[in-house]
Design an enzyme around this catalytic site. Structure first.
Site: not given
Length: 406
Positions: A227, A201, A204, A123, A365
């Site tokens: 999220k 990261d 997700q 991202h 993104c």
């Protein structure tokens, strides 16, 4: 154990609404999840009954708010299996967390000509902060390539580590555009074997599978509340205590200080050293019931159910002529990106919206990733635990209708 889908859906009020006189089919969960009723109630209660600034006051409302806010930190420590609650830093979201690491870690650990590795699938928030800091100190940002299926090219990754001077690797646990589940534990171990730190990261992955920072042995890990069925504008950075202790504050202001004089300031202890100013108090308080919901529902059960949804949707969409799925890794989360020959993703998204189906279209993104697959944009359906196979059938029917129109 199986999910009681009807019961779960009843806990998300937004699923009852209509869009363009059609029942809402919400398939944009990779962008943001719907809010659990307990989160909505917590926010409403705070703004109705409990508004006060925290950490500073001695009156009841301030102390009550402080307790609630800090209970969320304890819940996150348990969720992540962090060694200490002081390793849990509250931020505005994943982007803010990654910028914190870039601004505070990089200048003190990365030197001129050192290397920061990121993958093609990242991202933009896991690309741009590293570029900004690398440019300041004349370090290098290098790309870990991916395969045609959307997996990390492991051999290329190892070769990049062997080239030397790699000080940091930052990688998505799960790709927001492809759904690829990276073998993050293995990649962390490889980085450490070559003397590099590793930042994850987890935006997700946090609501879709168990994330154990001690098992992964990551140095940093970032994610967002929105999220995982929680409020927007609130996020988390996990960092190993020794690293966080060695890093200077990201921002200056109230709450992150110990003693301030005109000549010099000393800083607060962790985690408050990195939490300047009045925080998003309601967001912090509202995240705890979302975490409780995830734990009570069981992340392992959630992961299995969402895999069923992904497999079903993939089978159905592959039956449609001219559709190409972008991202076919063996290990995937519930993200389905696709393009259709002769149809622009934005047109597809618009026509699906008129039928009550919410998907995401664009570059998500992840422009370097779009370039890798030679597309300008994709359409993306992403599923969560409240979605059903019946909704997927409606989505496929709506997609066929849109393609016939186009």
């Amino acid at each position: 154990m199986a999910l009681e889908i009807d019961n779960i859906r009843n806990q998300f009020p937004q699923l009852e609404r209509k869009v363009h006189d059609r029942p809402l089919i919400y398939l944009d969960n990779a962008a943001s999840t719907l809010k659990h009723i307990s989160v909505i109630e917590a926010l409403n209660n705070h703004y109705t009954n409990d508004v006060a600034n925290i950490h500073r006051g001695v009156h009841y409302l301030s102390e009550h708010g402080t307790i609630q806010y800090e209970q969320t930190r304890d819940s996150i420590q348990d969720l992540l299996n962090a060694e200490s609650r002081c390793e849990i830093i509250f931020t505005k979201g994943t982007t803010d967390s990654l910028n914190l690491v870039a601004a505070s870690f990089v200048p003190h650990y990365v030197k001129k000509d050192d290397v920061i590795l990121i993958s093609t699938m990242e991202h933009h928030s896991n690309i741009v902060p590293w570029q900004i800091q690398a440019e300041k100190i004349e370090a290098k940002v290098k790309e870990i390539p991916i395969t045609d299926d959307g997996d990390i090219d492991e051999e290329a990754y190892i070769e990049l580590l062997k080239e030397g001077n790699v000080k940091l690797v930052s990688m998505a646990h799960i790709s927001n555009s492809l759904g690829t589940i990276n073998d993050i534990k293995k990649y962390i171990s490889l980085a450490h074997d070559h003397g590099a730190y590793f930042c994850v990261d987890a935006a997700q992955s946090i609501a879709h599978e168990k994330v154990d920072v001690q098992d992964l042995n990551c140095d940093f890990l970032a994610f967002s509340s929105h999220k995982m069925f929680g409020p927007t504008g609130f996020g988390v950075l996990y960092g190993k205590e020794k690293l966080l202790e060695s890093m200077p504050p990201y921002q200056g202001g109230g709450d992150m200080i110990d003693v301030v004089t005109i000549e010099k300031t000393t800083y607060n202890e962790l985690p408050h050293k990195f939490e300047a100013g009045t925080p998003h108090i309601a967001g912090g308080i509202g995240l705890k019931p979302a975490i409780d919901f995830l734990i009570d529902t069981d992340l392992n059960v959630i992961k299995r159910y969402e895999k069923e949804l992904l497999d079903y949707a993939t089978q159905k969409i592959n039956e449609i002529e001219k559709v190409q799925v972008i991202g076919t890794a063996k290990q995937k989360a519930s993200v389905l990106s696709f393009v259709v020959d002769g149809a622009h993703p934005h047109d597809l998204g618009t026509l699906l919206d008129r039928q009550g189906v919410a998907i995401r279209t664009g570059h998500h993104c992840t422009q370097p990733l779009m370039k890798r697959f030679n597309v300008s944009a994709t359409a993306r359906a992403s599923f969560s635990l409240y979605n059903t196979k019946e909704e997927i059938d409606i989505f496929i029917k709506a997609l066929n209708k849109a393609l016939n129109f186009l």
